[in-house]
Design a protein around this motif. Sequence first.
Motif, mmCIF file in Angstrom:
data_model
loop_
_atom_site.group_PDB
_atom_site.id
_atom_site.type_symbol
_atom_site.label_atom_id
_atom_site.label_comp_id
_atom_site.label_asym_id
_atom_site.label_seq_id
_atom_site.Cartn_x
_atom_site.Cartn_y
_atom_site.Cartn_z
ATOM 1 N N VAL A 1 0.836 -1.195 0.000
ATOM 2 C CA VAL A 1 0.000 0.000 0.000
ATOM 3 C C VAL A 1 0.875 1.251 0.000
ATOM 4 N N ARG A 2 1.879 1.231 0.856
ATOM 5 C CA ARG A 2 2.748 2.392 0.947
ATOM 6 C C ARG A 2 3.503 2.614 -0.352
ATOM 7 N N ARG A 3 3.939 1.535 -0.960
ATOM 8 C CA ARG A 3 4.657 1.694 -2.229
ATOM 9 C C ARG A 3 3.751 2.302 -3.296
ATOM 10 N N THR A 4 2.508 1.839 -3.313
ATOM 11 C CA THR A 4 1.568 2.399 -4.280
ATOM 12 C C THR A 4 1.371 3.893 -4.025
ATOM 13 N N ALA A 5 1.176 4.248 -2.767
ATOM 14 C CA ALA A 5 0.979 5.650 -2.422
ATOM 15 C C ALA A 5 2.178 6.482 -2.828
ATOM 16 N N GLU A 6 3.343 5.922 -2.634
ATOM 17 C CA GLU A 6 4.557 6.657 -3.007
ATOM 18 C C GLU A 6 4.664 6.824 -4.514
ATOM 19 N N ALA A 7 4.298 5.774 -5.225
ATOM 20 C CA ALA A 7 4.343 5.856 -6.688
ATOM 21 C C ALA A 7 3.398 6.950 -7.175
ATOM 22 N N ILE A 8 2.215 6.998 -6.592
ATOM 23 C CA ILE A 8 1.255 8.037 -6.970
ATOM 24 C C ILE A 8 1.827 9.410 -6.628
ATOM 25 N N SER A 9 2.400 9.522 -5.447
ATOM 26 C CA SER A 9 2.988 10.789 -5.020
ATOM 27 C C SER A 9 4.031 11.257 -6.020
ATOM 28 N N ARG A 10 4.893 10.329 -6.408
ATOM 29 C CA ARG A 10 5.944 10.692 -7.355
ATOM 30 C C ARG A 10 5.360 11.200 -8.658
ATOM 31 N N GLU A 11 4.402 10.458 -9.182
ATOM 32 C CA GLU A 11 3.834 10.870 -10.459
ATOM 33 C C GLU A 11 3.069 12.182 -10.312
ATOM 34 N N TYR A 12 2.383 12.320 -9.211
ATOM 35 C CA TYR A 12 1.574 13.536 -9.010
ATOM 36 C C TYR A 12 2.453 14.760 -8.873
ATOM 37 N N SER A 13 3.532 14.633 -8.149
ATOM 38 C CA SER A 13 4.381 15.795 -7.919
ATOM 39 C C SER A 13 5.328 16.028 -9.083
ATOM 40 N N GLY A 14 5.198 15.212 -10.113
ATOM 41 C CA GLY A 14 5.963 15.461 -11.322
ATOM 42 C C GLY A 14 7.380 14.950 -11.252
ATOM 43 N N THR A 15 7.731 14.319 -10.149
ATOM 44 C CA THR A 15 9.084 13.793 -10.029
ATOM 45 C C THR A 15 9.298 12.644 -10.996
ATOM 46 N N ALA A 16 8.214 11.901 -11.185
ATOM 47 C CA ALA A 16 8.304 10.785 -12.115
ATOM 48 C C ALA A 16 7.855 11.259 -13.488
#
Lengths: 260, 260
Positions: free
Chosen positions: B232-247
């Motif tokens: 769950v945490r990994r998914t949340a982090e992946a979303i965070s990365r994509e959302y904040s434009g880092t990814a």
Amino acid sequence: MSQTVDRALSILPLLAQGPADLGQVADRLGVHKSTALRLLRTLHEHGLVYRQEDQRYRLGARLFALAQEAVENLDVREIAHPHLVALNERIGHTVHLAVHEEGEVLYIDKVESRYPVRMYSRIGKPVAITVAAVAKLLLADLPEAERRAVAEKLDYPTYTSRSTPNAAAFLKELATVREQGWATDLGGHEESINCIGAPIHGADGRVVAAMSVSAPNVVVTAEELLTLLPQVRRTAEAISREYSGTAPNTPSAQGSSDDR
Amino acid sequence: MSQTVDRALSILPLLAQGPADLGQVADRLGVHKSTALRLLRTLHEHGLVYRQEDQRYRLGARLFALAQEAVENLDVREIAHPHLVALNERIGHTVHLAVHEEGEVLYIDKVESRYPVRMYSRIGKPVAITVAAVAKLLLADLPEAERRAVAEKLDYPTYTSRSTPNAAAFLKELATVREQGWATDLGGHEESINCIGAPIHGADGRVVAAMSVSAPNVVVTAEELLTLLPQVRRTAEAISREYSGTAPNTPSAQGSSDDR
DNA sequence: GGACGGCGTTGCAACATCTGCAACACCCAT
DNA sequence: ATGGGTGTTGCAGATGTTGCAACGCCGTCC
């Protein structure tokens, strides 16, 4: 009729397309920025509009709450709900309740499964009006002229090869539905999903709502689903009776007395 | 700021409590019947208000459509959705996404099961703010002062024996959540349902949304559910990365690249 | 059956409210 | 610093809104 309110309300669909800043709103409305600001402020105070951190406006949370409360206060829904649950407990498939309002058909209740996790469906979602069983039932009851008018105005998207292709076919289908008193959607919206529905009548005999049972054909074939039709119709009739007041809702064996 | 609009909008919550006729609306607003009529007419033209057959007014269908569109245009939701689906496909349980807005926490997305019948949850439903994992995550990120202010103002209904009892306990829980970076709801809302959640961060590090996985303990125990936390945490982090434009969302292996 | 009372609706004149303007404050980029 | 881009405020003028009173309509009660 009221210019100010009219302008303010025009902002909502505008923001529904996505966030916008003050200038954009003013432009689209054709008013001065300062007026747009005041309108937005008022909308904001009522929670219909939210101001995000980049200062742009978008639709607010109160909107959800309102839609929420609205749907919960529909009396058909209130009466129907226990019946829908009872039916669902017997047959297990998804059960829908829908109403017709100003050209749209929308779900107002849904029971998904007898599973302990009771979660609600995306109620309020407009139905695929040209194919859904509930839509057919609701439109079939309209007076001839109106029915035709509606049918002519609709789009007929081909979701699948079995979707209703055009107005003529739709009107024919409505005539059938009207006569037989029930409706189906056999893969017309999604190839693998079938649906059977029955109308709910008010005291004056008019159709006030429609219910349906949906199941993917990997679980039951269309034929098997059709064997459930009598149960669905009985449930719809039970709801109709209670709704139109014909059934005195006796405090004891209330509600699910007749819909088995 | 705008009296006319203010009055018109005040009609909505009023009607949310149930249908009302012209006189009632006028009274409650404290205006003349004719003014109420004009306001209602304007609301009606925009579809926010519906006139039933007994001439009484109630909230209209457009409201649903608006709430609908609003939720679909939230960019967090758009970005998160494929990740949520991916997670759901792996673990099977219900996955929720929620945001915080002006004192309320509400679901903006949900994936229920990998079952072919994909149906949406009652999105827009306010969350049980004192117990839900997502609510804890969202409120835990508020600045100290605001957090306390919110906690003091809340009601603390005891849904179950494990519900958060009062503001002090809630603040303590928020502190824990803030520190550990994840949250749970173990039977705090419904005795048999457990929930684990993780925050989604924006570019500035602030929590913009929260996600959670829910399951009844007849399916998995709380302990088993907790073993899913890393996913769950990994998914949340992946979303965070994509959302904040880092990814950089590379056109090819987009989205679900990192959240397994 | 006629009159009454309640309800929604309309036209109008007076007024209050809303509007657009222009100037300001602010932030960011140049 | 300077410029353009926002969002914001106070003001006077004018437009839109308000409440009134009268009407039409439909049931109910005498």
